[in-house]
Design an enzyme around this catalytic site. Sequence first.
Site, PDB file in Angstrom:
ATOM      1  N   GLY A  46       0.843  -1.232   0.033  1.00 47.95           N
ATOM      2  CA  GLY A  46       0.127  -0.003   0.085  1.00 47.95           C
ATOM      3  C   GLY A  46       0.831   1.240  -0.127  1.00 47.95           C
ATOM      4  O   GLY A  46       1.655   1.168  -0.798  1.00 47.95           O
ATOM      5  N   SER A  48       3.312   3.155   2.660  1.00 47.65           N
ATOM      6  CA  SER A  48       3.691   2.838   4.301  1.00 47.65           C
ATOM      7  C   SER A  48       3.344   4.301   5.053  1.00 47.65           C
ATOM      8  O   SER A  48       3.072   4.293   6.197  1.00 47.65           O
ATOM      9  CB  SER A  48       5.112   2.818   4.401  1.00 47.65           C
ATOM     10  OG  SER A  48       5.967   3.513   3.572  1.00 47.65           O
ATOM     11  N   CYS A  78       6.002  -5.279   0.608  1.00 47.85           N
ATOM     12  CA  CYS A  78       6.418  -4.120  -0.074  1.00 47.85           C
ATOM     13  C   CYS A  78       6.196  -2.917   1.168  1.00 47.85           C
ATOM     14  O   CYS A  78       7.072  -2.651   1.950  1.00 47.85           O
ATOM     15  CB  CYS A  78       5.538  -3.759  -1.019  1.00 47.85           C
ATOM     16  SG  CYS A  78       6.018  -2.558  -2.180  1.00 47.85           S
ATOM     17  N   ILE A 150       6.293  -2.710  -7.035  1.00 48.15           N
ATOM     18  CA  ILE A 150       5.394  -1.685  -7.224  1.00 48.15           C
ATOM     19  C   ILE A 150       5.823  -0.530  -6.120  1.00 48.15           C
ATOM     20  O   ILE A 150       5.833  -0.878  -5.230  1.00 48.15           O
ATOM     21  CB  ILE A 150       3.975  -1.938  -7.063  1.00 48.15           C
ATOM     22  CG1 ILE A 150       3.567  -2.921  -7.969  1.00 48.15           C
ATOM     23  CG2 ILE A 150       3.071  -0.698  -7.409  1.00 48.15           C
ATOM     24  CD1 ILE A 150       2.002  -3.560  -7.873  1.00 48.15           C
ATOM     25  N   ARG A 151       6.683   0.305  -6.914  1.00 53.48           N
ATOM     26  CA  ARG A 151       7.214   1.308  -6.111  1.00 53.48           C
ATOM     27  C   ARG A 151       7.689   0.825  -5.029  1.00 53.48           C
ATOM     28  O   ARG A 151       7.568   1.105  -3.688  1.00 53.48           O
ATOM     29  CB  ARG A 151       6.211   2.596  -5.611  1.00 53.48           C
ATOM     30  CG  ARG A 151       5.478   3.382  -7.093  1.00 53.48           C
ATOM     31  CD  ARG A 151       4.586   4.374  -6.525  1.00 53.48           C
ATOM     32  NE  ARG A 151       3.592   3.999  -5.722  1.00 53.48           N
ATOM     33  CZ  ARG A 151       2.703   3.209  -5.682  1.00 53.48           C
ATOM     34  NH1 ARG A 151       2.273   2.946  -7.178  1.00 53.48           N
ATOM     35  NH2 ARG A 151       1.839   2.972  -4.895  1.00 53.48           N
ATOM     36  N   HIS A 186       5.542  -8.245  -4.080  1.00 57.66           N
ATOM     37  CA  HIS A 186       3.994  -8.729  -4.142  1.00 57.66           C
ATOM     38  C   HIS A 186       3.668 -10.219  -4.156  1.00 57.66           C
ATOM     39  O   HIS A 186       3.266 -10.398  -5.414  1.00 57.66           O
ATOM     40  CB  HIS A 186       3.150  -7.776  -4.902  1.00 57.66           C
ATOM     41  CG  HIS A 186       2.931  -6.368  -4.267  1.00 57.66           C
ATOM     42  ND1 HIS A 186       2.238  -5.591  -3.424  1.00 57.66           N
ATOM     43  CD2 HIS A 186       3.779  -5.350  -4.548  1.00 57.66           C
ATOM     44  CE1 HIS A 186       2.379  -4.587  -3.174  1.00 57.66           C
ATOM     45  NE2 HIS A 186       3.414  -4.184  -3.794  1.00 57.66           N
ATOM     46  N   GLU A 188       1.430 -11.843  -3.362  1.00 60.28           N
ATOM     47  CA  GLU A 188      -0.099 -12.164  -3.455  1.00 60.28           C
ATOM     48  C   GLU A 188      -0.479 -11.897  -4.891  1.00 60.28           C
ATOM     49  O   GLU A 188      -1.771 -12.241  -5.022  1.00 60.28           O
ATOM     50  CB  GLU A 188      -0.586 -11.093  -2.376  1.00 60.28           C
ATOM     51  CG  GLU A 188      -0.801  -9.771  -2.529  1.00 60.28           C
ATOM     52  CD  GLU A 188       0.542  -9.020  -2.485  1.00 60.28           C
ATOM     53  OE1 GLU A 188       1.603  -9.491  -2.085  1.00 60.28           O
ATOM     54  OE2 GLU A 188       0.445  -7.779  -2.695  1.00 60.28           O
TER      55      GLU A 188
HETATM   56  N1  GLN Z   1       6.181   2.950  -2.205  1.00 60.64           N
HETATM   57  C1  GLN Z   1       5.361   2.519  -1.143  1.00 60.64           C
HETATM   58  C2  GLN Z   1       5.564   3.000   0.354  1.00 60.64           C
HETATM   59  O1  GLN Z   1       6.617   3.484   0.436  1.00 60.64           O
HETATM   60  C3  GLN Z   1       5.084   0.880  -1.077  1.00 60.64           C
HETATM   61  C4  GLN Z   1       4.538   0.624  -2.407  1.00 60.64           C
HETATM   62  C5  GLN Z   1       3.835  -0.786  -2.291  1.00 60.64           C
HETATM   63  O2  GLN Z   1       3.768  -1.142  -1.044  1.00 60.64           O
HETATM   64  N2  GLN Z   1       3.450  -1.292  -3.491  1.00 60.64           N
HETATM   65  O3  GLN Z   1       5.088   2.571   1.303  1.00 60.64           O
END
Ligand code: GLN
Length: 208
Positions: A46, A48, A78, A150-151, A186, A188
């Site tokens: 998500g 953080s 993540c 993802i990021r 991820h 999941e």
């Molecule tokens: N960039 C998000 C963070 O710093 C993490 C991204 C993710 O959970 N897909 O929390």
Amino acid sequence: MVIGVLALQGDVREHMAALADVGCESRPVKRVADAGGLAGLVLPGGESTTLSMLLDSTGLFDAVAGLLDDGLPVLGTCAGLVLLAQDVLDGRPDQRFFGALSAVVRRNGYGRQLQSFESEVAVGCGFGGGFGGGFGGGSGEAPPLPAVFIRAPVVVSVGDEVDVLATLDGAPVLVRQGAVLAAAFHPELTADRRIHRLFAGMCGGGAD
Ligand code: GLN
């Protein structure tokens, strides 16, 4: 046995489906009252900084910190990895994290140009006892893990007590420290259930 999935934000349903795939009952954790009697807890991806705020406003930050202190098995993915880290680079100054994993992570460390990408990460060697029987089934090399980033945070360094279970370009992307399992990606979102199966085993349950 019930595993909780922190359900303040992020890919909660996908984690619950993955846990069901490995024979585990799960329930969303939205408030402190949901956090009792769990065999383990998933901190999903998500954002953080948002998760930190919501953990604070719900009172769940202290509740989860207490559970982690007591040794409750936890899987962070993540943003969940960011929440578990000992130190966070490029975080927000008011961002809180649990410090349950002896690791320094850099938020969004894979950079803007590679905000999201899919790769295969090698798990065939170097994970020693960390995976127990959870990966590869014993003999030979385990097949690589499909991994969606993802990021994602980069794990900048880990302490000696951390087992590095998988790496990408030399950086740890799946780590374990006792009851703490964390992935920069991820699991999941792909069909490979080895990480959730390993976690189910850490929680004392699960089935093939
Ligand atoms: N960039 C998000 C963070 O710093 C993490 C991204 C993710 O959970 N897909 O929390």
